[in-house]
Enzyme design. Structure first.
Site, short mmCIF file in Angstrom:
data_model
loop_
_atom_site.label_atom_id
_atom_site.label_comp_id
_atom_site.label_asym_id
_atom_site.label_seq_id
_atom_site.Cartn_x
_atom_site.Cartn_y
_atom_site.Cartn_z
N SER A 68 -51.19 -10.38 39.02
CA SER A 68 -50.22 -9.28 39.10
C SER A 68 -50.91 -7.92 39.21
CB SER A 68 -49.29 -9.31 37.88
OG SER A 68 -50.04 -9.15 36.69
N SER A 76 -56.04 -6.58 35.71
CA SER A 76 -57.46 -6.20 35.62
C SER A 76 -57.75 -4.99 36.50
CB SER A 76 -58.34 -7.38 36.07
OG SER A 76 -58.11 -8.47 35.22
N SER A 115 -50.66 -13.09 28.27
CA SER A 115 -49.79 -13.12 27.09
C SER A 115 -48.35 -13.46 27.45
CB SER A 115 -49.87 -11.81 26.31
OG SER A 115 -49.76 -10.68 27.13
N LYS A 127 0.82 -1.21 0.00
CA LYS A 127 0.00 0.00 0.00
C LYS A 127 0.86 1.27 0.00
CE LYS A 127 -2.48 0.34 3.69
NZ LYS A 127 -2.44 1.74 4.20
#
Lengths: 278, 647
Positions: free
Chosen positions: B469, B472, B539, B31
């Protein structure tokens, strides 16, 4: 877009990125040609209103004509201007045992004390987190390796051996404690680009750049401007910009050849810049 | 008082821009020698430099080498410092060049990328004797990632292989095969000897079997990269300034063009207005058009909320939008980048927090084959295919479509650690519907009209967490408060859905997935009608929740994952419906948390720790979050997000 348009576009992009990225930035201004191009680009970037203060580091060895220009430009551009002098160094008080000046000291020492240290003082006073500088890659080999956004540590040191990567127009914008960033929008510009742009845009500059008779009756002009005791004019008949451009096309000397502090000792620029000089 | 050794006097530009070249290749393939040679043979060196170096070499008892010229140019010999990326100018009779050089082996890649990212062309250097080595491949791969298309291959040190055409053809065949895997087609292969100056400026008799051009002639045929033509508008917004009465949008045109009167839309989000003026300081006549590459400042007819980072485009031709990116990434920093470690991703002027969710494969740069195993981190100088998730929607393009909006950097700590290009993007309009017989019915009532009617936009808040947990309780409390504030809202409860819409589903993993998909699609439809939908479902699977996020965000519905977090012990102690008791007694199988896993969210938009904080505090936080999420963005105009009003 021609070459100048591209340079202008990139500089404007950088200025806007800098303004967004830093909360307290400032633009050092030497009244020289590059500095005045920066003012012009800032006006364009922000639609006529420069949203940061300008800073003149006054060494007290300024050419009277430059000070006149400073006064004129401040009004013309409606600038918020800070003028800073390292008063302690000039008066030989505080941490200085003697007065620092070209009459008694070498140019590297004076440049460091009256420019770099003065800059450090005003940075400490005003807590700037970024400085917009007018340096260009083609001026000097140490400037050739600069980044657009270049960090400096608390001691103002530049770690040129291990610079952060910079590509795709993404820059270093987060600061480590004590750091500041040098933003360098003119990095890609060459000396002749600056002149062509000044001509195209009709940017006002000090008249010392144009040839006029010296004491020996021959014609001289300043190619680069600094403190009067260490800045020498070059023999030149260029009285307008096309003549300056023509002259640059054939010259074999470097732009800063007339600036004594660069050449006082070997690698002077490297040493000055590593310690915080621009 | 001598001039500095860098040939600054040759950096004088005529009117044309300079061609920027990067030279890469394996260490010791020549190079520095090639660069020294190019400078020497184009007479770009200061007078007397060669003689000076020749004498210095002799004095040291060393053979003169052209590589020393480069060292001298860089002042390396004298100062013994490692020099970072630098730019070396030289000129031929027809034009100017800049060689971008990154000497030094240790930090080569970082510096090479910094320099090469802006190059117009590259020379890949290969030692004819050694042939293709690791870096020959790695550098080629990086050039392909950087999008450099003009590539010349120089087969160097032909003098060491007795100018053998056979050897040259062998190297060419091998390398061509490798490069084709990267989609790189080199413009030419050129046999050279940089040391002896063969095939550099003129053709050489030693290599008379080669009918192509020498290096310099080949360079003269390269083109300076021009901004791409014919692409849709991408106006990258840098900032919004406020002067007197005007509100000015400042940015740059990455691709395309715009004119006064154009309808312009901003992504992410899709807010629309019309260009009123283009502002230009010191112009005698205000411009009415602006083209690719130009810095632009504009005002809009109708004030919409836009902010830095958004991309302006013409309606129907916008970028893709989303929170997940598939990309190829290169990593430059000493500290590895591990999966799930937060970082800042910057793309254009957008900046967002993100993380790697998956390292799909790390490539062996020698073979381009994936390395075995599933890597958990990307190490320095590695390249990989990755999936990235970000915390808020991004606007982007596929890199091969619009490169400026398809490449990004990753910032960890305070520094850029790596960069990547985006491989996939789903554009609105080419979203495929699976059956040809299904078409979308377009309602005449637009989303904007619904927002105007209700005073807020629809959104989905997805509460996930263990049974007991507090989902709701929070959901009903939240709905009540939203209702009192005048926001239209509705609860989708997992148990309730199982009585009807999902009555045919059980609790196997497949059925749970389908259950969530149905709930998600329903929530999205309800949110499209303008409601703030509060979903309350255990979920348990991460992938299912991600799928719902995708369903919503694909259609521009704001989605927020709310992690209702309480420890299993706390939930079991609460056991409001005695379910844990039954599960412990073996009456319920596959009960989440006991017989069946719960995969907690990794980067939820909000986490509520119900076992730690009072219900009142938790509700207050969630309520504020929901109000912000459903706030129509227009309402934020003039708010605290506006910047630049002080100038």
């Amino acid at each position: 877009m021609d070459h100048l348009d591209e340079l202008e576009a990139q500089s404007i992009y950088l200025l806007r990125e800098a303004y967004h990225s830093f909360s307290n930035l400032c633009m050092p201004w030497s009244m020289g040609k590059d500095s005045n191009v920066l003012i012009w680009l800032s006006k364009k970037a922000f639609c006529g209103k420069i949203p940061y203060p300008l800073l003149h580091i006054d060494t007290t060895y300024e050419f009277p004509e430059m000070l006149e220009f400073r006064e004129w430009a401040q009004k013309e551009y409606d600038l918020e201007l800070i003028v800073k002098i390292n008063e302690d160094a000039r008066a030989g008080r505080g941490s200085y045992t003697t007065s620092v000046g070209y009459e008694t000291h070498d140019p590297v020492t004076v440049t460091h004390e009256l420019k770099t240290v003065a800059l450090q003082q005003v940075m400490a006073e005003r807590k700037f987190d970024a400085l917009i500088t007018g340096i260009r890659r083609d001026e000097d080999s140490t400037r050739a390796k600069e980044r657009y956004f270049s960090p400096r540590n608390a001691e103002f040191e530049w770690d040129y051996k291990d610079q952060p990567p910079e590509f795709w127009n993404q820059f270093t914008t987060a600061l480590e404690p004590g750091e500041h960033i040098r933003v360098q929008p003119l990095l890609d510009w060459a000396e002749v680009d600056i002149w062509r742009y000044i001509e195209r845009e009709q940017i006002p500059i000090p008249t010392m750049y144009f040839a006029r008779p010296g004491e020996d009756g021959k014609l001289y002009r300043f190619r680069s401007l600094g403190c009067w005791p260490i800045t020498k004019p070059i023999p030149s008949e260029a009285t307008d910009i096309p003549a300056i451009v023509a002259e640059l096309m054939v010259t074999k000397t470097s732009e800063r050849a007339g600036r004594a502090q660069d050449h006082h000792e070997r690698n002077a620029m490297q040493k000055l810049r590593a310690k915080g000089f621009m | 008082m001598a001039n500095k050794s860098l040939p600054t006097s040759d950096f004088r530009s005529p009117t044309s821009p300079k061609l920027r070249i990067v030279i890469v290749g394996h260490v010791d393939h020549g190079k520095s020698t090639l660069i020294g040679r190019l400078f020497h043979d184009t007479h770009s060196l200061p007078d007397g430099k060669v003689e000076q170096i020749r004498k210095a070499s002799e004095a040291e008892g060393m053979e003169f080498e052209f590589a020393f010229l480069l060292d001298a140019l860089l002042e390396e010999q004298e100062q013994n410092i490692t020099i970072d990326t630098t730019q070396l100018p030289f000129r031929t009779a027809s034009r100017e060049y800049v060689i971008i050089d990154a000497p030094g082996h240790k930090e080569f890649l970082k510096n090479m990328i910094t320099g090469a990212a802006s190059a117009d062309a590259a020379i890949l250097l290969i030692d004819a004797h050694e042939g293709i080595q690791e870096q020959s491949k790695r550098h080629a791969y990086l050039l392909s990632l950087l999008g450099i298309r003009q590539i010349l291959v120089a087969v160097n040190k032909m003098d060491l292989v007795e100018y053998s055409q056979e050897r040259f053809e062998e190297v060419r065949a091998d390398y061509t095969e490798f490069l084709s895997k990267l989609g790189i087609e080199p413009l030419d292969f050129i046999p050279i000897s940089a040391k002896l100056g063969l095939n550099i400026t003129t053709s050489s008799p030693e290599l008379n079997w080669f009918s192509g051009s020498p290096i310099l002639e080949a360079l003269e045929t390269l083109e300076i990269s021009a901004p791409p033509e014919g692409l849709p508008l991408r106006f990258v917004l840098q900032d919004v300034y406020r002067f007197d009465e005007r509100r000015i949008l400042a940015g740059r045109i990455e691709t395309g063009s715009l004119k006064v009167g154009d309808e312009i839309m901003f992504w992410p989000g899709g807010k629309k207005s019309r260009i009123k003026t283009i502002e230009l300081w010191n112009a005698s006549v205000a411009p009415t058009v602006a083209a690719v590459g130009e810095p632009v400042a504009m005002t809009l007819e109708e004030q919409i909320f836009v902010e830095r980072g958004q991309i302006g485009g013409h309606p129907g031709e916008g970028p893709a939008e989303g929170r997940e990116i598939h990309a190829s990434l290169f990593w430059l920093q000493a500290e590895s980048l591990a999966v799930n470690t937060p970082f800042t991703l910057k793309i254009g002027t957008q900046s967002v927090e993100g993380r790697l969710v998956e390292i799909t494969r790390v490539l062996d740069s020698s073979t381009l084959e994936p390395l075995p195993g599933s890597p958990a981190a990307l190490h320095k100088n590695e390249v990989a295919d990755v999936r990235i998730r970000v915390r808020k929607p991004l606007a982007f393009d596929r890199h091969d479509r619009i490169s400026g909006c398809g490449r990004f950097v990753i910032v960890t700590g305070k520094r850029i650690g790596g960069g990547g290009i985006i491989r996939e993007a789903e554009y609105a309009g080419d979203q495929t519907v699976t059956s040809d017989n299904i078409t979308w019915t377009i309602s005449p009532v637009t989303r904007e009209a619904r927002v105007e009617h209700l005073g807020h936009r629809g959104a989905v808040l997805w509460l996930t967490g263990l049974s007991g947990s507090g989902k709701s309780t929070l959901a009903t409390g939240l709905e009540y408060q939203l209702h009192r504030r005048g926001l239209a809202s509705f609860i989708l409860d997992g148990d309730n859905l199982r009585h009807g819409l999902c009555a045919n589903l059980g609790f196997s993993p497949e059925d749970r997935t389908e259950n969530i998909r149905r709930a998600g699609e329903t929530a999205k439809l309800m949110a499209e009608s303008g409601l703030v939908v509060i979903c309350s479902l255990i979920s348990p699977y991460r992938a299912d929740r991600e799928n719902v996020r995708h369903i919503c965000e694909r259609d521009g519905i704001p989605f927020a994952e709310v992690y209702v977090n309480a420890s299993l012990e706390v939930c079991e102690a609460r056991d409001p419906r005695g379910l844990y008791k039954k599960a412990r007694a073996g009456e319920i199988k596959d009960f989440t948390g006991l017989g069946s896993p719960y995969e907690a969210p990794e980067t939820p938009e909000i986490e509520i720790q119900t076992g730690v904080r009072s219900l009142e505090d938790s509700l207050q936080e969630l309520f504020q979050f929901a109000v912000d999420l459903s706030r129509s963005t227009e309402q934020a105009v003039g708010g605290e997000l506006e910047r630049g009003s002080g100038i």
